[in-house]
Scaffold this motif. Structure first.
Motif, PDB file in Angstrom:
ATOM      1  N   ARG B 188       4.392 -19.499  -3.307  1.00  0.00           N
ATOM      2  CA  ARG B 188       5.145 -18.198  -2.488  1.00  0.00           C
ATOM      3  C   ARG B 188       5.123 -16.942  -3.600  1.00  0.00           C
ATOM      4  O   ARG B 188       4.697 -16.026  -3.159  1.00  0.00           O
ATOM      5  CB  ARG B 188       6.748 -18.411  -2.323  1.00  0.00           C
ATOM      6  N   HIS B 189       5.280 -17.351  -4.801  1.00  0.00           N
ATOM      7  CA  HIS B 189       5.537 -16.143  -5.788  1.00  0.00           C
ATOM      8  C   HIS B 189       3.921 -15.679  -6.091  1.00  0.00           C
ATOM      9  O   HIS B 189       3.791 -14.583  -6.415  1.00  0.00           O
ATOM     10  CB  HIS B 189       6.243 -16.570  -6.959  1.00  0.00           C
ATOM     11  N   GLN B 190       2.923 -16.734  -5.981  1.00  0.00           N
ATOM     12  CA  GLN B 190       1.486 -16.322  -6.226  1.00  0.00           C
ATOM     13  C   GLN B 190       1.159 -15.389  -5.207  1.00  0.00           C
ATOM     14  O   GLN B 190       0.604 -14.224  -5.647  1.00  0.00           O
ATOM     15  CB  GLN B 190       0.769 -17.656  -6.317  1.00  0.00           C
ATOM     16  N   VAL B 191       1.447 -15.535  -3.996  1.00  0.00           N
ATOM     17  CA  VAL B 191       0.786 -14.768  -3.007  1.00  0.00           C
ATOM     18  C   VAL B 191       1.807 -13.423  -3.117  1.00  0.00           C
ATOM     19  O   VAL B 191       1.277 -12.290  -2.685  1.00  0.00           O
ATOM     20  CB  VAL B 191       0.940 -15.107  -1.487  1.00  0.00           C
ATOM     21  N   SER B 192       2.829 -13.272  -3.374  1.00  0.00           N
ATOM     22  CA  SER B 192       3.934 -12.188  -3.349  1.00  0.00           C
ATOM     23  C   SER B 192       3.401 -11.377  -4.565  1.00  0.00           C
ATOM     24  O   SER B 192       3.143 -10.179  -4.189  1.00  0.00           O
ATOM     25  CB  SER B 192       5.205 -12.593  -3.634  1.00  0.00           C
ATOM     26  N   ILE B 193       3.035 -11.943  -5.627  1.00  0.00           N
ATOM     27  CA  ILE B 193       2.500 -11.096  -6.653  1.00  0.00           C
ATOM     28  C   ILE B 193       1.154 -10.353  -6.510  1.00  0.00           C
ATOM     29  O   ILE B 193       1.050  -9.411  -6.593  1.00  0.00           O
ATOM     30  CB  ILE B 193       2.637 -11.802  -8.000  1.00  0.00           C
ATOM     31  N   MET B 194       0.376 -11.257  -5.909  1.00  0.00           N
ATOM     32  CA  MET B 194      -0.943 -10.812  -5.338  1.00  0.00           C
ATOM     33  C   MET B 194      -1.212  -9.787  -4.570  1.00  0.00           C
ATOM     34  O   MET B 194      -1.787  -8.724  -4.430  1.00  0.00           O
ATOM     35  CB  MET B 194      -1.931 -11.762  -5.310  1.00  0.00           C
ATOM     36  N   GLY B 195      -0.062  -9.629  -3.540  1.00  0.00           N
ATOM     37  CA  GLY B 195       0.135  -8.752  -2.566  1.00  0.00           C
ATOM     38  C   GLY B 195       0.515  -7.612  -2.963  1.00  0.00           C
ATOM     39  O   GLY B 195      -0.003  -6.634  -2.612  1.00  0.00           O
ATOM     40  N   MET B 196       1.309  -7.763  -4.239  1.00  0.00           N
ATOM     41  CA  MET B 196       2.025  -6.244  -4.687  1.00  0.00           C
ATOM     42  C   MET B 196       1.031  -5.598  -5.569  1.00  0.00           C
ATOM     43  O   MET B 196       0.743  -4.292  -5.596  1.00  0.00           O
ATOM     44  CB  MET B 196       2.962  -6.788  -5.809  1.00  0.00           C
ATOM     45  N   ILE B 197      -0.045  -6.584  -6.102  1.00  0.00           N
ATOM     46  CA  ILE B 197      -0.935  -5.977  -7.044  1.00  0.00           C
ATOM     47  C   ILE B 197      -2.129  -5.153  -6.163  1.00  0.00           C
ATOM     48  O   ILE B 197      -2.599  -4.178  -6.327  1.00  0.00           O
ATOM     49  CB  ILE B 197      -1.861  -6.865  -7.818  1.00  0.00           C
ATOM     50  N   ARG B 198      -2.464  -5.847  -4.769  1.00  0.00           N
ATOM     51  CA  ARG B 198      -3.217  -5.301  -4.034  1.00  0.00           C
ATOM     52  C   ARG B 198      -2.646  -3.905  -3.514  1.00  0.00           C
ATOM     53  O   ARG B 198      -3.329  -2.880  -3.279  1.00  0.00           O
ATOM     54  CB  ARG B 198      -3.526  -6.323  -2.875  1.00  0.00           C
ATOM     55  N   ALA B 199      -1.319  -3.985  -2.987  1.00  0.00           N
ATOM     56  CA  ALA B 199      -0.648  -2.786  -2.584  1.00  0.00           C
ATOM     57  C   ALA B 199      -0.801  -1.643  -3.356  1.00  0.00           C
ATOM     58  O   ALA B 199      -1.132  -0.445  -3.172  1.00  0.00           O
ATOM     59  CB  ALA B 199       0.702  -2.847  -2.118  1.00  0.00           C
ATOM     60  N   LEU B 200      -0.688  -1.899  -4.947  1.00  0.00           N
ATOM     61  CA  LEU B 200      -0.490  -0.739  -5.715  1.00  0.00           C
ATOM     62  C   LEU B 200      -2.140  -0.249  -6.178  1.00  0.00           C
ATOM     63  O   LEU B 200      -2.217   0.660  -6.465  1.00  0.00           O
ATOM     64  CB  LEU B 200       0.145  -1.440  -6.915  1.00  0.00           C
ATOM     65  N   SER B 201      -3.148  -1.326  -6.000  1.00  0.00           N
ATOM     66  CA  SER B 201      -4.352  -0.702  -6.313  1.00  0.00           C
ATOM     67  C   SER B 201      -5.210  -0.385  -5.012  1.00  0.00           C
ATOM     68  O   SER B 201      -5.383   0.833  -4.868  1.00  0.00           O
ATOM     69  CB  SER B 201      -5.144  -2.036  -6.875  1.00  0.00           C
ATOM     70  N   VAL B 202      -5.415  -1.193  -4.147  1.00  0.00           N
ATOM     71  CA  VAL B 202      -6.385  -1.054  -2.777  1.00  0.00           C
ATOM     72  C   VAL B 202      -5.713  -0.015  -2.020  1.00  0.00           C
ATOM     73  O   VAL B 202      -6.127   0.919  -1.711  1.00  0.00           O
ATOM     74  CB  VAL B 202      -6.687  -2.280  -1.949  1.00  0.00           C
ATOM     75  N   GLN B 203      -4.313  -0.151  -1.710  1.00  0.00           N
ATOM     76  CA  GLN B 203      -3.579   0.689  -0.911  1.00  0.00           C
ATOM     77  C   GLN B 203      -2.976   2.231  -1.482  1.00  0.00           C
ATOM     78  O   GLN B 203      -3.161   3.153  -0.936  1.00  0.00           O
ATOM     79  CB  GLN B 203      -2.277  -0.058  -0.217  1.00  0.00           C
ATOM     80  N   ALA B 204      -2.602   1.952  -2.759  1.00  0.00           N
ATOM     81  CA  ALA B 204      -2.029   3.087  -3.214  1.00  0.00           C
ATOM     82  C   ALA B 204      -2.869   3.830  -4.130  1.00  0.00           C
ATOM     83  O   ALA B 204      -2.412   4.610  -5.013  1.00  0.00           O
ATOM     84  CB  ALA B 204      -0.702   2.770  -4.340  1.00  0.00           C
ATOM     85  N   GLN B 205      -4.067   3.554  -4.156  1.00  0.00           N
ATOM     86  CA  GLN B 205      -5.057   4.440  -5.128  1.00  0.00           C
ATOM     87  C   GLN B 205      -5.088   4.249  -6.576  1.00  0.00           C
ATOM     88  O   GLN B 205      -5.263   4.997  -7.301  1.00  0.00           O
ATOM     89  CB  GLN B 205      -5.388   5.467  -4.614  1.00  0.00           C
ATOM     90  N   GLY B 206      -4.358   2.978  -6.770  1.00  0.00           N
ATOM     91  CA  GLY B 206      -4.119   2.661  -8.400  1.00  0.00           C
ATOM     92  C   GLY B 206      -5.631   1.864  -8.514  1.00  0.00           C
ATOM     93  O   GLY B 206      -6.453   1.746  -7.912  1.00  0.00           O
ATOM     94  N   ALA B 207      -5.641   1.097  -9.557  1.00  0.00           N
ATOM     95  CA  ALA B 207      -6.645   0.057  -9.980  1.00  0.00           C
ATOM     96  C   ALA B 207      -6.366  -1.023 -10.770  1.00  0.00           C
ATOM     97  O   ALA B 207      -5.419  -0.950 -11.394  1.00  0.00           O
ATOM     98  CB  ALA B 207      -7.783   0.968 -10.490  1.00  0.00           C
ATOM     99  N   ALA B 208      -6.830  -2.097 -10.398  1.00  0.00           N
ATOM    100  CA  ALA B 208      -6.313  -3.415 -11.043  1.00  0.00           C
ATOM    101  C   ALA B 208      -7.534  -4.122 -11.276  1.00  0.00           C
ATOM    102  O   ALA B 208      -8.583  -4.402 -10.496  1.00  0.00           O
ATOM    103  CB  ALA B 208      -5.469  -4.037 -10.252  1.00  0.00           C
ATOM    104  N   ILE B 209      -7.363  -4.816 -12.428  1.00  0.00           N
ATOM    105  CA  ILE B 209      -8.492  -6.030 -12.667  1.00  0.00           C
ATOM    106  C   ILE B 209      -7.629  -7.520 -13.171  1.00  0.00           C
ATOM    107  O   ILE B 209      -7.008  -7.161 -13.942  1.00  0.00           O
ATOM    108  CB  ILE B 209      -9.533  -5.625 -13.608  1.00  0.00           C
ATOM    109  N   ALA B 210      -7.760  -8.356 -12.572  1.00  0.00           N
ATOM    110  CA  ALA B 210      -6.924  -9.578 -12.916  1.00  0.00           C
ATOM    111  C   ALA B 210      -8.072 -10.868 -13.255  1.00  0.00           C
ATOM    112  O   ALA B 210      -8.983 -11.200 -12.256  1.00  0.00           O
ATOM    113  CB  ALA B 210      -6.159 -10.046 -11.677  1.00  0.00           C
ATOM    114  N   ALA B 211      -7.816 -11.385 -14.302  1.00  0.00           N
ATOM    115  CA  ALA B 211      -8.720 -12.647 -14.801  1.00  0.00           C
ATOM    116  C   ALA B 211      -7.836 -13.747 -13.840  1.00  0.00           C
ATOM    117  O   ALA B 211      -6.733 -14.130 -13.687  1.00  0.00           O
ATOM    118  CB  ALA B 211      -8.329 -13.169 -16.221  1.00  0.00           C
TER     119      ALA B 211
END
Lengths: 327, 272
Positions: B188-211
């Motif tokens: 549950r927390h895996q998908v929750s955190i990945m969802g937040m990173i996506r929201a902050l990068s793809v949707q909010a025009q931030g940028a992220a890179i995750a190993a």
């Protein structure tokens, strides 16, 4: 851990307790004094016991407070510097240099008034030695500093043993007292108070940086802290604090390890609260210890270092156990 | 609106949020990680960084964070080499979640999250109500609202991980570098955190890179993938182009099959 408002009250009460402790310490001693005599002497330095109070007991109590505060603040810094809650002010050999220089002076028959000066120069030599040897090329390394410091401390310990074994019997007792920590020669510690105030203010300004650094050097860098500069600064500040304490009272053990640790157990590790609380608590702890050292077998005096250990060890183990139970 | 918020807004409007590498060579202990690496972390993208154990994912992230210098070339933040920028300035734009989180000293969860405000505050400045509100919001987002007064030394591995992630949220960097963000986390927390990173990068025009080691998380949440082969070779491209059986077989040296599901493709390894 307690809520912030309560922590503020705690610091205020520690401040009050510091004043009380120094005053109470000045009322006790091998020459007994009634409360009335004491109050008279306090208000009128010219009264019967005025000299005893103002020239012996108050300076000594104030010295005890200052040394305790210096050691405790230094312990807090060393623990963050080495990122180890078990680090103490002496771990990097500052006190070894001081002890060697002082003992050498005692052996050579230098007047005891010069002991603080010798101790100070000895610790400064040690600070510069460790600083120079540990710095080297490349980035900061805690391991390198720790190893350089610990090995230097061992070197001093060997030299101290040498001086002790070559010294004459008459000065041996004084040397041993000094090594165990002794406030018998202390005078009003005005310059040490100034050092304490100055370093304390700088540290309070650095408190948030210390919080970040306590989470690890890399984390601190990622949170915007230029850690190289900060780490060397902390090393120098902590060393100066220890050197000042050692030059007044020799090696008083346990205060710089136990007081910061106890304060962390009670208040957590926000250094904006921890530094003032631990500094005040350290002062109070040493005033109480020194009062006991002067009175338990009066008129004989014990080295205060024996008392800090006898008081500190059980107190510490007790609190550590209770903290574990709570978790 | 106070002076500080205005400043922060102005800084954000300067659009200092494009991280780029120009013909970068990076190696560790004589082993090449990337050679001739040209790469731009565009606003609005979330990159999955994939590679076998020891292929240099962490080292590359550290290089992007300015913690480690490349052999050749430079990492640029909006055209300025990051070794020219003070760490304080960098920390307002680039944040990194490290692979391991170990807390040594007792400190409350809230106090730890508040350290994320460090690069935004002055020398003597204390955290204000606004900063505390941000920390509390981040702790709620990381599902830690019930633990704010607990000591970080007594947390479970997954909880400590979420505290570190919440601290990163409080730091509010436009560019997030994440070293295995889902380590120690339950599903549950895996998908929750990945969802937040996506929201902050793809949707909010931030940028992220995750190993990442979980190819399926990359397939579901990332917009792009960067693959490291452990010998200096690398490939970068969109999920659609790069995530397929043959590329994953080459990357991991093991047979991989793909299953179509209603929620997108799933990859699984074949047993020998």
């Amino acid at each position: 851990m307690m809520p912030t408002a309560l922590k503020r009250w705690l610091i205020l009460s520690l401040l009050l307790a510091s004043v009380l402790a120094v005053l109470l310490a000045s009322a006790t001693g091998s020459v007994s004094m009634t409360l009335d005599q004491w109050a008279q002497a306090l208000l009128h330095p010219g009264a019967d016991q005025g000299d005893l109070l103002w020239r012996l007991r108050l300076p000594r109590a104030l010295s005890a407070w200052t040394v305790g505060a210096l050691l405790s603040l230094s312990g807090c810094l060393m623990q963050v510097l080495l990122r180890n809650p078990l680090a103490d002010p002496y771990i990097l050999g500052v006190s070894g240099g001081a002890a060697f220089a002082s003992l050498l002076g005692m052996t050579a028959g230098v007047a005891s008034a010069f002991t603080p000066l010798l101790a100070l120069s000895g610790s400064l030599v040690s600070i510069l030695l460790v600083f120079g040897l540990a710095r080297g090329e490349g980035p900061w390394s805690t391991t390198r500093l720790l190893l350089t410091g610990v090995v230097t401390a061992s070197g001093w310990a060997a030299l101290i043993s040498l001086v002790l074994s070559l010294g004459n019997d008459s000065s041996l007792r004084g040397m041993l007292f000094w090594l165990m920590g002794d406030l018998g020669y202390a005078t009003t510690p005005s310059w040490a108070l100034l050092v304490l105030a100055l370093v304390f203010l700088i540290c309070l300004g650095l408190a948030r940086s210390l919080n970040v650094l306590a989470m690890g050097e890399t984390t601190a860098r990622l949170l915007g802290e230029p850690t190289q500069r900060l780490l060397w600064l902390i090393y120098l500040l902590a060393s100066v604090l220890t050197a000042s304490a050692v030059s007044i009272a020799g090696n008083i053990g346990f205060v710089g390890l136990i007081v910061p640790h106890l304060t962390r157990l009670m208040l957590g590790s926000d250094h904006r609260m921890l530094l003032p609380a631990a500094t005040l608590f350290g002062g109070i702890f040493l005033v109480i210890s020194d009062t006991l050292a002067r009175t338990v077998i009066a008129p004989e005096q014990l080295p205060v270092g024996v008392i800090t250990a006898l008081l500190g060890v059980p107190l510490f183990l007790l609190l550590l156990n209770r903290a574990k139970l709570k978790q | 609106m106070n002076h500080r918020t205005m400043n922060n807004l102005a800084m954000n409007n300067l659009a200092m949020n494009r991280l780029a590498c120009k013909s970068l060579d990076l190696s560790i202990a004589g082993v090449s990680i990337v050679r001739g690496f040209n790469f731009t972390l565009e606003p609005g993208s979330f990159w999955g960084l994939l590679g076998a154990n020891g292929s240099g994912k962490t080292t590359l992230l550290k290089c992007l964070a300015g913690l480690r210098a490349p052999d050749v070339g430079a990492v640029l933040l909006d055209g300025i080499s990051i070794d020219q920028l003070p760490r304080r300035v960098l920390a307002r734009h680039i944040g990194m979640l490290q692979q391991h989180t170990a807390y040594v000293f007792d400190s409350s969860v809230l106090q730890t999250a508040l350290t994320g405000r460090h690069p935004h505050l002055g020398y003597w400045q204390r955290e204000g109500q606004e900063d505390i509100a941000k920390a509390i919001a981040a702790l709620n987002a990381a599902d830690l609202s019930g633990l704010t007064e607990r000591s970080v030394t007594g947390l479970s591995g997954g909880e400590a991980r979420r505290v570190a992630f919440a601290t990163l949220l409080v730091q509010e960097p436009r560019i997030m570098l994440l070293d295995e963000p889902t380590n120690h986390l339950d599903l549950r927390h895996q998908v929750s955190i990945m969802g937040m990173i996506r929201a902050l990068s793809v949707q909010a025009q931030g940028a992220a890179i995750a190993a990442l080691h979980d190819v399926n998380l990359a397939a579901r949440y990332c917009s792009h993938v960067l693959m490291l082969y452990g010998n200096g070779e690398w490939t970068a491209g969109s999920i659609g182009e790069l995530l397929n059986e043959s590329s994953l077989e080459r990357l991991y040296g093991c047979a991989v099959r793909k299953l179509e599901s209603p929620d997108g493709p799933c990859f699984y390894p074949l047993t020998h």
